[in-house]
Design a protein around this motif. Structure first.
Motif, PDB file in Angstrom:
ATOM      1  N   GLN A 122       0.834  -1.212   0.000  1.00  0.00           N
ATOM      2  CA  GLN A 122       0.000   0.000   0.000  1.00  0.00           C
ATOM      3  C   GLN A 122       0.863   1.254   0.000  1.00  0.00           C
ATOM      4  O   GLN A 122       0.563   2.221  -0.690  1.00  0.00           O
ATOM      5  CB  GLN A 122      -0.856   0.039   1.270  1.00  0.00           C
TER       6      GLN A 122
ATOM      7  N   ARG B 279       2.035   1.818  -3.365  1.00  0.00           N
ATOM      8  CA  ARG B 279       0.972   2.275  -4.261  1.00  0.00           C
ATOM      9  C   ARG B 279       0.648   3.756  -4.031  1.00  0.00           C
ATOM     10  O   ARG B 279       0.395   4.491  -4.966  1.00  0.00           O
ATOM     11  CB  ARG B 279      -0.280   1.424  -4.058  1.00  0.00           C
ATOM     12  N   GLU B 280       0.665   4.149  -2.755  1.00  0.00           N
ATOM     13  CA  GLU B 280       0.376   5.556  -2.432  1.00  0.00           C
ATOM     14  C   GLU B 280       1.615   6.441  -2.533  1.00  0.00           C
ATOM     15  O   GLU B 280       1.538   7.632  -2.258  1.00  0.00           O
ATOM     16  CB  GLU B 280      -0.183   5.658  -1.003  1.00  0.00           C
TER      17      GLU B 280
END
Lengths: 352, 364
Positions: free
Chosen positions: B153, B156-157
């Motif tokens: 995550q 991804r961010e």
């Protein structure tokens, strides 16, 4: 008494030397708190009223026996299901008085407010405090207000002190527990600690878990109607049942044996404890008491407790033995035994 | 809770133990891998109810205990930095490094926070873009998927202010190491049920065949443990050495495949040092090259650490099942949960802590 000379040469004793600074566990109500009181405060304040380390001091003034206690409240969050810091500050202190059998009479309320704290919230807290005082039958007879700069407090801290009157013939203390005594618990454990934790951590359960915060004097008065020969009363707050039972076992130099299956634990509290890896025996309560009474009086006291709204789920959970003084042993659900130790350290948010 | 209570029922446990007594003809030494199992055994006093011929030795399955001292010292240095918010599971806070622990770092002004999930740590990173948030990513195959997901995550961010200090370990290579040791006494294993819930148990089949030991996938409640012990003893008495699933309500042979995929995407196998035991080949996971930017060891170059273990602590022998906690001279005297000399006395899964907390007998 400690002489002045001794006081000046006082150095931090073992085992406190393992910590050069205060850590959160020193306020957790378990082993570290106990060490701090026993090895630092008690020897320096050295006097016979403090020495038994009860939740209150009992002394005679002009023939009247008074109980005196104080407690500070730093609970976070300030508002929680079932109460807020205001009613907690009254109930905590009147309960400490009630655990000596005293009728609570007067309390003080000293506020430490943080710059920027909302007046609406202060009003809500104080309304609760006033209502709780009325419910407990005490007057807030004196008080104080201080304000600290923003960032130096958590909104509001409250200190309360209380004075009560101990009836004649009542002599209740942790050191008075005797082999043969029955151990009676007034109801289900773990509600306050889990209510605070679930609010703080945003945990959701089938139904909201509500703090058991309540004044216990009326329940104690009912019990004293059955007999004045109650040996020990304690409200298992920080550190939970486990720490309270250990303190009593140590103070009275007796062993305590409890039956785990006899201890009422609400379904949601049990589920939360499973999830968080906690033992309900170490979770805080704010409206429960444990009573040590001679076994022949146990069923009469129990019956009286069960007829009171705050004692409906009361149960005999164990007994005092002469063996293994200072130690609490539990019989487990599968029929084994284990030691129930005092809580070590602190991994929970502040709860009172 | 009714569901759990049935696995803590005296009568049901008694039925299994009676059957155990019936099939038993000689002494057997079994190892429960997971510290959670050790705690459950002590917590319920199951050890006292077993026939005398059964000896349980306690395995290395306590992630807090086996995290190498060098890495804990690194964590302490990183956590003390003013720009860092250090996030960790609660258990790690009291683990002694060479000179201090995370609680003390916190008391001295370090921003150290307990989280219940690595995703909470990510949330802190989003809320504090001006700070560096570090998560202490420890654990076995059980915590690896969630920790891997957090890294995934973060990537991804494109979170620039979050990293993980990684010390992941794997069970099967540790079992091989225990079985290879010349002084090994273990004749059968209770495999860690929750590790198997993630990884399945196909990985254990070559081990059972190679070393001729029964490996029984076992849960954590007293009835689960009794069933696991019975299954292992039955195999031993019949001369069998198979992988058997005594925890079917949670475990399938193939395990949780999406979780395994996350692990494989984010981590790669590496050699790893285990505290008290030493380096075990292929026993760890580290972040793959593609995720190296999120490795706190790369982000914070911490060097010149001099580590020193307590000379009195025998946690290495305890983690290998060669000694019991109460055979240590320091146990309960120089070493207690408030003054731990080694990690096994700290963690809620450490064998020494379990013995201290539940098992101290009168007179000890």
């Amino acid at each position: 008494m400690t002489s002045l000379k001794n006081l000046e040469s006082f150095t931090c004793p073992l085992p406190l030397r393992d910590y050069r600074n205060i850590v959160m566990g020193h306020g957790g109500g378990g082993k570290l708190s106990h060490d701090l009181v026993q090895h630092l405060f008690a020897p320096l304040f050295d006097n016979p009223l403090l020495a038994p380390l009860n939740d209150q001091a009992v002394f005679a003034v002009n023939g009247a026996r008074l109980a005196f206690t104080t407690d500070s409240f730093v609970v976070k969050p300030i508002f929680f299901p079932g109460g807020n810091i205001g009613d907690l500050a009254v109930n905590g202190t009147v309960n400490d008085l009630a655990m000596s059998g005293a009728t609570p009479l007067y309390v003080s309320a000293a506020y430490i407010l943080e710059e920027g704290f909302s007046l609406d919230d202060l009003t809500r807290v104080t309304v609760s405090l006033a209502k709780a005082a009325r419910r407990a039958g005490v007057q807030v007879a004196t008080g104080d207000t201080k304000v600290v700069e923003e960032g130096h407090g958590d909104g509001v801290y409250i200190n309360t002190a209380g004075i009560g009157l101990v009836p004649e013939g009542v002599n209740i203390g942790a050191a008075n527990a005797r082999p043969g005594d029955a151990v009676i618990l007034s109801g289900a454990i773990g509600l306050h600690g889990i209510a605070i934790l679930s609010q703080r951590e945003g945990l959701k359960f089938d139904s909201e878990i509500v703090s058991d915060c309540a004044p216990l004097y009326d329940l104690v008065a009912q019990m004293l109607q059955v007999t004045r020969d109650i040996h020990t009363l304690r409200d298992p707050t920080r550190g939970g049942m486990a720490s309270t039972l250990n303190e009593i076992a140590e103070a009275a130099r007796v062993g305590i044996e409890i039956e785990e299956r006899a201890i009422p634990v609400p379904k949601d509290v049990a589920a939360a404890c499973e999830m968080l890896g906690l033992d309900p025996l170490y979770v805080a309560n704010e409206g429960k008491l444990v009573a040590f009474v001679p076994s022949e009086l146990a069923s009469a006291v129990l019956e009286k407790m069960q007829s009171h709204p705050l004692g409906r789920e009361a149960a005999i959970i164990g007994r005092v033995v002469a063996e293994h003084p200072g130690m609490v042993i539990a019989r487990t659900s599968i029929g084994g035994t284990r030691v129930v130790d005092m809580m070590v350290g602190e991994q929970l948010p502040r709860i009172c | 809770m009714q569901n759990v209570d049935q696995f803590r029922d005296e009568k049901k446990v008694r039925v299994v133990l009676d059957e155990l007594a019936r099939v038993l003809t000689r002494d057997w030494t079994l190892m429960e891998i997971c510290g959670g199992q050790t705690h459950s055994i002590m917590r319920y006093g199951l050890d006292q109810l077993l026939p005398r011929q059964i000896e349980l030795v306690h395995g290395p399955g306590c992630p807090v205990c086996v995290t190498p001292l060098e890495l804990i010292d690194k964590a302490l240095v990183i956590a003390a930095r003013p720009e860092v918010i250090f996030t960790s599971f609660g258990d790690m806070l009291r683990v002694p490094g060479s000179t201090t622990d995370l609680f003390q770092v916190k008391a001295h002004g370090g921003d150290v926070r307990i989280v219940y999930s690595p995703l909470d740590s990510l949330q802190i990173a989003r809320e504090h873009p001006d700070k560096q948030i570090v998560f202490f990513g420890i654990g076995f195959e059980t915590t690896a998927p969630a920790n891997g997901m957090a890294v995934y995550q973060a990537a991804r961010e494109e979170l620039k202010n979050w990293s993980m200090l990684v010390s992941h370990v794997r069970v099967p290579p540790a079992m091989s190491a225990i079985l290879e040791a010349p002084e090994n006494r273990v004749r059968g294993f209770l495999a860690a049920g929750h590790v198997c819930a993630v990884m399945g148990y196909w990985e254990y089949e070559p081990l059972a065949a190679k070393y001729k030991v029964p490996i029984v996938v076992t849960g954590f409640e007293p009835l689960d443990l009794a069933n696991g012990i019975l299954a292992a003893v039955r195999q031993l008495e019949q001369g069998r050495a198979e992988v058997e699933n005594a925890y079917p309500r949670a475990v399938r042979r193939e395990g949780n495949q999406p979780a395994q995929k996350i692990i494989a995407d984010v981590f790669e196998v590496c050699d790893r040092k285990w505290r008290g035991i030493g380096e075990i080949p292929e026993s760890g996971w580290r972040l793959r090259e593609a995720f190296r930017a999120f490795d706190a060891e790369h982000r914070f170059q911490v060097s010149d650490l001099r580590v020193s273990e307590s000379p009195q602590c025998i946690s290495g022998l305890i983690l290998q099942g060669r000694k019991k906690p109460n055979e240590c001279a320091a146990f309960g005297k120089a070493c207690t949960p408030t003054r731990p000399l080694g990690a096994t006395m700290v963690s809620s899964e450490g064998a020494c802590a379990a013995y201290y907390r539940y098992g101290r007998r009168i007179g000890q």
